[in-house]
Scaffold this motif. Structure first.
Motif, PDB file in Angstrom:
ATOM      1  N   LYS A  23       3.500 -10.128 -41.834  1.00  0.00           N
ATOM      2  CA  LYS A  23       2.209 -10.197 -42.641  1.00  0.00           C
ATOM      3  C   LYS A  23       1.295  -8.985 -42.055  1.00  0.00           C
ATOM      4  N   LEU A  24       0.615  -8.366 -43.059  1.00  0.00           N
ATOM      5  CA  LEU A  24      -0.154  -7.033 -42.522  1.00  0.00           C
ATOM      6  C   LEU A  24      -1.557  -7.276 -42.127  1.00  0.00           C
ATOM      7  N   PRO A  25      -2.202  -6.613 -41.374  1.00  0.00           N
ATOM      8  CA  PRO A  25      -3.277  -6.861 -40.992  1.00  0.00           C
ATOM      9  C   PRO A  25      -4.445  -6.836 -41.618  1.00  0.00           C
ATOM     10  N   ASN A  26      -5.350  -7.556 -41.815  1.00  0.00           N
ATOM     11  CA  ASN A  26      -6.492  -7.399 -42.919  1.00  0.00           C
ATOM     12  C   ASN A  26      -7.292  -6.018 -42.879  1.00  0.00           C
ATOM     13  N   SER A  27      -7.323  -5.479 -41.451  1.00  0.00           N
ATOM     14  CA  SER A  27      -8.129  -4.450 -41.495  1.00  0.00           C
ATOM     15  C   SER A  27      -7.139  -3.027 -41.775  1.00  0.00           C
ATOM     16  N   ARG A  28      -8.158  -1.974 -42.156  1.00  0.00           N
ATOM     17  CA  ARG A  28      -7.568  -0.800 -42.306  1.00  0.00           C
ATOM     18  C   ARG A  28      -7.603   0.132 -41.227  1.00  0.00           C
ATOM     19  N   THR A  80      -8.771   2.983 -41.191  1.00  0.00           N
ATOM     20  CA  THR A  80     -10.210   3.558 -41.229  1.00  0.00           C
ATOM     21  C   THR A  80     -11.035   2.471 -40.509  1.00  0.00           C
ATOM     22  N   ASP A  81     -10.995   1.019 -40.799  1.00  0.00           N
ATOM     23  CA  ASP A  81     -11.872   0.332 -40.253  1.00  0.00           C
ATOM     24  C   ASP A  81     -12.017   0.281 -38.537  1.00  0.00           C
ATOM     25  N   ARG A  82     -10.833   0.813 -37.989  1.00  0.00           N
ATOM     26  CA  ARG A  82     -10.783   0.791 -36.633  1.00  0.00           C
ATOM     27  C   ARG A  82     -10.989   2.158 -36.218  1.00  0.00           C
ATOM     28  N   PHE A  83     -10.933   3.255 -37.000  1.00  0.00           N
ATOM     29  CA  PHE A  83     -11.315   4.376 -36.387  1.00  0.00           C
ATOM     30  C   PHE A  83     -12.898   4.671 -36.295  1.00  0.00           C
ATOM     31  N   SER A  84     -13.349   5.413 -35.343  1.00  0.00           N
ATOM     32  CA  SER A  84     -14.821   5.289 -35.086  1.00  0.00           C
ATOM     33  C   SER A  84     -15.334   6.702 -34.793  1.00  0.00           C
ATOM     34  N   GLY A  85     -14.289   7.588 -34.904  1.00  0.00           N
ATOM     35  CA  GLY A  85     -14.592   9.119 -34.742  1.00  0.00           C
ATOM     36  C   GLY A  85     -15.150   9.765 -35.964  1.00  0.00           C
ATOM     37  N   PRO A  86     -15.465  11.074 -35.887  1.00  0.00           N
ATOM     38  CA  PRO A  86     -16.447  11.772 -37.169  1.00  0.00           C
ATOM     39  C   PRO A  86     -14.916  11.952 -37.772  1.00  0.00           C
ATOM     40  N   VAL A  87     -15.240  12.291 -39.081  1.00  0.00           N
ATOM     41  CA  VAL A  87     -14.274  12.311 -40.378  1.00  0.00           C
ATOM     42  C   VAL A  87     -15.016  13.545 -41.193  1.00  0.00           C
ATOM     43  N   LEU A  88     -14.274  14.397 -41.805  1.00  0.00           N
ATOM     44  CA  LEU A  88     -14.768  15.258 -42.666  1.00  0.00           C
ATOM     45  C   LEU A  88     -13.805  14.907 -44.037  1.00  0.00           C
TER      46      LEU A  88
END
Length: 86
Positions: A1-6, A8-16
């Motif tokens: 079973k796959l986790p519900n979070s993606r 992207t939900d766990r990454f808290s750093g800056p993204v461009l």
């Protein structure tokens, strides 16, 4: 079973995210939705650009440079010195 979070939900750093407004493979709306998933995301739309970023490479480079420099004082100083601005 796959986790519900993606990831992207766990990454808290800056993204461009860069998006060409003439992209015929990824609609701009999809990039807007993707940007909303990140906690610290900057979405930069490049006017007239396509999916391949081969029309306006200088605008793309400038967007990346500006984003990198915006959050990093030490990097900003190094670039300023390297470019002869001080």
């Amino acid at each position: 079973k796959l986790p519900n979070s993606r990831p992207t939900d766990r990454f808290s750093g800056p993204v461009l995210l860069l998006q060409g407004d003439q992209d015929d493979l990824v609609p701009p709306e999809d990039s807007q939705k993707a940007a909303a998933r990140y906690r610290q995301c900057t979405l930069r739309m490049i006017s007239g650009e396509t999916h391949h970023f081969n029309c306006f490479p200088e605008q793309m480079k400038s967007a990346i440079r500006d984003w990198l420099l915006a959050g990093n004082h030490e990097l900003k100083e190094a670039v300023r010195k390297f470019s002869g601005e001080g």
